[in-house]
Design a protein around this motif. Structure first.
Motif, mmCIF file in Angstrom:
data_model
loop_
_atom_site.group_PDB
_atom_site.id
_atom_site.type_symbol
_atom_site.label_atom_id
_atom_site.label_comp_id
_atom_site.label_asym_id
_atom_site.label_seq_id
_atom_site.Cartn_x
_atom_site.Cartn_y
_atom_site.Cartn_z
ATOM 1 N N PRO A 31 0.926 -1.262 0.064
ATOM 2 C CA PRO A 31 0.252 -0.075 -0.072
ATOM 3 C C PRO A 31 0.849 1.188 0.000
ATOM 4 N N ILE A 32 0.363 2.373 -0.508
ATOM 5 C CA ILE A 32 0.986 3.737 -0.627
ATOM 6 C C ILE A 32 1.000 4.083 1.120
ATOM 7 N N ARG A 33 2.445 4.184 1.476
ATOM 8 C CA ARG A 33 2.678 4.677 2.809
ATOM 9 C C ARG A 33 2.747 6.145 3.115
ATOM 10 N N THR A 40 2.889 11.850 -6.260
ATOM 11 C CA THR A 40 3.382 11.318 -7.799
ATOM 12 C C THR A 40 2.341 10.745 -8.501
ATOM 13 N N ILE A 41 1.574 9.727 -7.902
ATOM 14 C CA ILE A 41 0.564 9.051 -8.699
ATOM 15 C C ILE A 41 -0.506 10.168 -9.249
ATOM 16 N N GLU A 43 0.103 13.542 -9.822
ATOM 17 C CA GLU A 43 0.555 14.275 -10.740
ATOM 18 C C GLU A 43 0.732 13.563 -12.124
ATOM 19 N N GLN A 44 1.102 12.259 -12.039
ATOM 20 C CA GLN A 44 1.066 11.417 -13.549
ATOM 21 C C GLN A 44 -0.307 11.453 -13.946
ATOM 22 N N GLU A 45 -1.293 11.385 -13.286
ATOM 23 C CA GLU A 45 -2.581 11.134 -13.718
ATOM 24 C C GLU A 45 -3.120 12.749 -14.435
ATOM 25 N N THR A 46 -3.092 13.876 -13.758
ATOM 26 C CA THR A 46 -3.492 15.057 -14.015
ATOM 27 C C THR A 46 -2.609 15.953 -14.885
ATOM 28 N N GLY A 47 -1.141 15.892 -14.766
ATOM 29 C CA GLY A 47 -0.197 16.515 -15.417
ATOM 30 C C GLY A 47 0.126 17.797 -14.893
ATOM 31 N N ARG A 79 -8.984 17.369 -7.461
ATOM 32 C CA ARG A 79 -9.057 16.819 -6.246
ATOM 33 C C ARG A 79 -8.878 15.389 -6.371
ATOM 34 N N CYS A 80 -7.865 14.566 -6.197
ATOM 35 C CA CYS A 80 -7.894 13.081 -6.538
ATOM 36 C C CYS A 80 -7.903 12.386 -5.379
#
Length: 115
Positions: A31-33, A40-41, A43-47, A79-80
Motif C-alpha cells: 500500500p501507499i505509505r 506522484t500518482i 501528478e502523473q494522472e493530471t499533469g 482533487r484526486c
C-alpha cells in the motif's frame, strides 16, 4: 567432479537474474505509505503539481489519499482520491486552484475610519 560444474551451471543463471538493484521498482507492491507516493500518482494522472496530500478513510484495509493538484495556466485544479492498496485514482473532481491566496474580488477599497 562432474556434479560441481553442473550445479554451478544451474546456480549461475539464478544468481544473475536476482542481481537487480534493491530499488528497481519505486512504488512497491504494498500500500501507499507516504504522501510523496500519493502526490506522484496524482501528478502523473493530471499533469499538474500536487500541493497537498492527506490520508482518508476508504472502503478498504489501507484506506486512501486525497491529493489536491494545482494546474498551471488553467482556471481550476483537481482533487484526486487514490486507493492506497491498488495505487489507482478512484475519482478526480475539479476544484478552485489549491495554494492560491483566495479568489480575486476585483479592486480593493481602503476605508479609513474617522477618529
Amino acid at each position: 567432479m562432474r556434479s560441481r560444474p553442473l550445479a554451478l551451471a544451474l546456480f549461475l543463471p539464478a544468481l544473475l537474474f536476482s542481481a537487480g538493484t534493491p530499488k528497481a521498482r519505486k512504488n512497491g507492491p504494498g500500500p501507499i505509505r507516504s504522501a510523496k507516493e500519493a502526490k506522484t500518482i496524482a501528478e502523473q494522472e493530471t499533469g499538474g503539481k500536487a500541493t497537498s496530500a492527506r490520508r482518508i478513510p476508504l472502503n478498504g484495509a489501507s484506506g486512501g489519499w486525497e491529493v489536491e493538484v494545482h494546474m498551471p495556466r488553467e482556471a481550476k485544479g483537481w482533487r484526486c482520491i487514490i486507493d492506497a492498496d491498488t495505487h489507482t485514482v478512484l475519482s478526480k473532481t475539479r476544484i478552485e486552484q489549491p495554494g492560491s491566496k483566495g479568489r480575486p474580488e476585483g479592486s480593493i477599497r481602503v476605508v479609513k475610519g474617522t477618529g
